[in-house]
Design a protein around this motif. Structure first.
Motif, PDB file in Angstrom:
ATOM      1  N   UNK A  29       0.874  -1.138   0.023  1.00 37.15           N
ATOM      2  CA  UNK A  29       0.056  -0.037  -0.190  1.00 37.15           C
ATOM      3  C   UNK A  29       0.876   1.288   0.026  1.00 37.15           C
ATOM      4  N   UNK A  30       0.622   2.083  -0.898  1.00 33.16           N
ATOM      5  CA  UNK A  30       1.299   3.520  -0.941  1.00 33.16           C
ATOM      6  C   UNK A  30       0.479   4.475  -0.280  1.00 33.16           C
ATOM      7  N   UNK A  31       1.024   5.662   0.073  1.00 31.62           N
ATOM      8  CA  UNK A  31       0.468   6.917   0.904  1.00 31.62           C
ATOM      9  C   UNK A  31       1.163   7.948  -0.206  1.00 31.62           C
ATOM     10  N   UNK A  32       0.165   8.912  -0.502  1.00 32.26           N
ATOM     11  CA  UNK A  32       0.500  10.165  -1.418  1.00 32.26           C
ATOM     12  C   UNK A  32       0.453  11.145  -0.324  1.00 32.26           C
ATOM     13  N   UNK A  33       1.533  12.022  -0.525  1.00 31.72           N
ATOM     14  CA  UNK A  33       1.371  13.167   0.495  1.00 31.72           C
ATOM     15  C   UNK A  33       0.982  14.464  -0.455  1.00 31.72           C
ATOM     16  N   UNK A  42      -4.471   7.387   0.955  1.00 27.34           N
ATOM     17  CA  UNK A  42      -4.226   5.968   0.788  1.00 27.34           C
ATOM     18  C   UNK A  42      -5.415   5.438  -0.171  1.00 27.34           C
ATOM     19  N   UNK A  43      -5.343   4.424  -0.993  1.00 27.42           N
ATOM     20  CA  UNK A  43      -6.127   4.092  -2.095  1.00 27.42           C
ATOM     21  C   UNK A  43      -6.495   2.617  -1.910  1.00 27.42           C
ATOM     22  N   UNK A  44      -7.620   2.416  -2.579  1.00 31.12           N
ATOM     23  CA  UNK A  44      -7.807   0.966  -2.867  1.00 31.12           C
ATOM     24  C   UNK A  44      -6.771   0.511  -4.007  1.00 31.12           C
ATOM     25  N   UNK A  45      -6.854  -0.948  -4.367  1.00 31.26           N
ATOM     26  CA  UNK A  45      -5.662  -1.230  -5.236  1.00 31.26           C
ATOM     27  C   UNK A  45      -5.872  -0.817  -6.862  1.00 31.26           C
ATOM     28  N   UNK A  46      -7.050  -0.529  -7.342  1.00 30.39           N
ATOM     29  CA  UNK A  46      -6.992  -0.028  -8.831  1.00 30.39           C
ATOM     30  C   UNK A  46      -6.855   1.361  -8.801  1.00 30.39           C
ATOM     31  N   UNK A  47      -7.235   2.526  -8.281  1.00 30.25           N
ATOM     32  CA  UNK A  47      -6.595   3.519  -8.141  1.00 30.25           C
ATOM     33  C   UNK A  47      -5.127   3.708  -7.797  1.00 30.25           C
ATOM     34  N   UNK A  48      -4.907   3.026  -7.116  1.00 30.30           N
ATOM     35  CA  UNK A  48      -3.325   2.908  -7.011  1.00 30.30           C
ATOM     36  C   UNK A  48      -2.685   2.569  -7.873  1.00 30.30           C
ATOM     37  N   UNK A  49      -2.921   1.353  -8.569  1.00 29.23           N
ATOM     38  CA  UNK A  49      -2.169   1.027  -9.745  1.00 29.23           C
ATOM     39  C   UNK A  49      -2.148   2.012 -10.792  1.00 29.23           C
ATOM     40  N   UNK A  50      -3.339   2.712 -11.081  1.00 28.36           N
ATOM     41  CA  UNK A  50      -3.317   3.625 -12.080  1.00 28.36           C
ATOM     42  C   UNK A  50      -2.568   5.009 -11.664  1.00 28.36           C
ATOM     43  N   UNK A  51      -2.349   5.194 -10.392  1.00 31.05           N
ATOM     44  CA  UNK A  51      -1.432   6.303  -9.857  1.00 31.05           C
ATOM     45  C   UNK A  51      -0.006   5.849 -10.156  1.00 31.05           C
ATOM     46  N   UNK A  52       0.404   4.785  -9.823  1.00 29.37           N
ATOM     47  CA  UNK A  52       1.606   4.277  -9.978  1.00 29.37           C
ATOM     48  C   UNK A  52       1.989   3.979 -11.384  1.00 29.37           C
ATOM     49  N   UNK A  53       1.160   3.925 -12.283  1.00 32.64           N
ATOM     50  CA  UNK A  53       1.316   3.661 -13.826  1.00 32.64           C
ATOM     51  C   UNK A  53       1.301   5.009 -14.500  1.00 32.64           C
ATOM     52  N   UNK A  54       1.047   6.165 -13.707  1.00 32.21           N
ATOM     53  CA  UNK A  54       0.663   7.529 -14.360  1.00 32.21           C
ATOM     54  C   UNK A  54       1.997   8.122 -14.397  1.00 32.21           C
ATOM     55  N   UNK A 111       8.875  12.801  -7.723  1.00 29.55           N
ATOM     56  CA  UNK A 111       7.646  12.376  -7.970  1.00 29.55           C
ATOM     57  C   UNK A 111       7.720  10.871  -8.366  1.00 29.55           C
ATOM     58  N   UNK A 112       8.777  10.543  -9.046  1.00 32.66           N
ATOM     59  CA  UNK A 112       9.003   9.412  -9.976  1.00 32.66           C
ATOM     60  C   UNK A 112       9.150   8.159  -8.933  1.00 32.66           C
ATOM     61  N   UNK A 113      10.319   8.578  -7.789  1.00 34.30           N
ATOM     62  CA  UNK A 113      10.568   7.476  -6.872  1.00 34.30           C
ATOM     63  C   UNK A 113       9.736   7.699  -5.727  1.00 34.30           C
ATOM     64  N   UNK A 114       9.741   6.673  -4.628  1.00 29.95           N
ATOM     65  CA  UNK A 114       9.106   6.895  -3.354  1.00 29.95           C
ATOM     66  C   UNK A 114      10.262   7.869  -2.493  1.00 29.95           C
ATOM     67  N   UNK A 115       9.417   8.638  -1.545  1.00 28.95           N
ATOM     68  CA  UNK A 115      10.095   9.684  -1.056  1.00 28.95           C
ATOM     69  C   UNK A 115      11.384   9.178   0.133  1.00 28.95           C
ATOM     70  N   UNK A 116      11.134   7.957   0.352  1.00 28.58           N
ATOM     71  CA  UNK A 116      12.095   7.168   1.366  1.00 28.58           C
ATOM     72  C   UNK A 116      12.664   5.863   0.571  1.00 28.58           C
TER      73      UNK A 116
END
Length: 264
Positions: A29-33, A42-54, A111-116
């Protein structure tokens, strides 16, 4: 495969890209700041997938057809384009964490990479933390808001560890030096805490210690942060208490709570 809704969509030939920094909250699970509001998303699996694929390199049309290729032949959902288009609209105009562009977009590294960066686990050493009680406020006193503790792990063998723990008496902790024994994997930690002195809280909120009895075993279960330097989770008593409701016996938890601990 032809997607009717996609063919008539105004977003068909637009590129889409994420605009906010993000990090892994758990291994799945990701978190968006959110830079526009004081919140973490935080998101459900489908919107999270689309966010990571964006990533700004595919048009909406190309993306939907790429996702369709992941399904076995003949099993592509008929409403796949409707769902993705709706979720994209929510991410762009609702959450405002994705944007459209008429041309490809190269994401900034922030934005491309995780913050930590993902750290390496090193259980051995000193961890400082605090725990809280999940009990009604009327049973708490000023010392029970955050009970501080220090854990010293001096032995690690494979995925098991052991050490000692001391609660801070001034913040409501249990007296004495306790024993810690536990296991861990790449994401989670579980350990038992055994204190040498029994400590209970009566109905008036008084702390009652009995040096002639050992404290009941406590079980802590937590999860590593991405940096592996912080563990957060819950604790509970290993054994439940027998409670009589009329003539019916029931086993209930003696108490539960939350905790957080950080590597020093």
């Amino acid at each position: 495969m032809t997607f009717k809704t996609l063919e008539s969509s105004e977003y068909k030939n637009l590129y889409f890209y994420r605009t906010e920094e993000w990090d892994w909250y758990t291994s799945d699970l990701i978190k968006i700041i959110d830079s526009k509001n004081p919140r973490v998303i935080t998101m459900d699996p489908w919107p999270q997938k689309i966010y990571l694929d964006a990533l700004g390199q595919l048009t909406v049309e190309d993306y939907i057809h790429n996702v369709a290729k992941d399904y076995p032949k003949g099993n592509v959902p008929k409403e796949l384009d409707d769902m993705i288009l709706q979720l994209l609209e929510d991410l762009v105009y609702g959450e405002k964490v994705v944007s459209f562009s008429e041309t490809p977009v190269t994401l900034e590294a922030s934005v491309l990479n995780p913050s930590t960066e993902e750290g390496e686990i090193d259980m051995k050493g000193i961890w400082k933390g605090m725990y809280q009680y999940a009990i009604p406020d009327e049973f708490k006193d000023d010392r029970m808001v955050d009970v501080e503790f220090t854990i010293t792990i001096d032995s690690v063998t494979g995925k098991t560890f052991s050490g000692t723990v001391k609660d801070d008496i001034l913040t409501g902790g249990t007296p004495g030096t306790g024993i810690i024994q536990g296991t861990f994997d790449n994401d989670t930690v579980t350990f038992t805490k055994n204190m040498p002195i029994s400590s209970i809280i009566d109905e008036d909120g008084n702390h009652l210690n009995d040096p002639n009895k050992k404290h009941s075993t406590l079980i802590y279960k937590g999860q590593f942060s991405r940096s592996k330097q912080i563990i957060t989770g819950t604790w509970k008593f290993k054994k439940k208490a027998l409670y009589w409701k009329g003539i019916i016996p029931q086993l209930v938890s003696r108490g539960t709570g939350t905790f957080v601990m950080s590597k020093v």
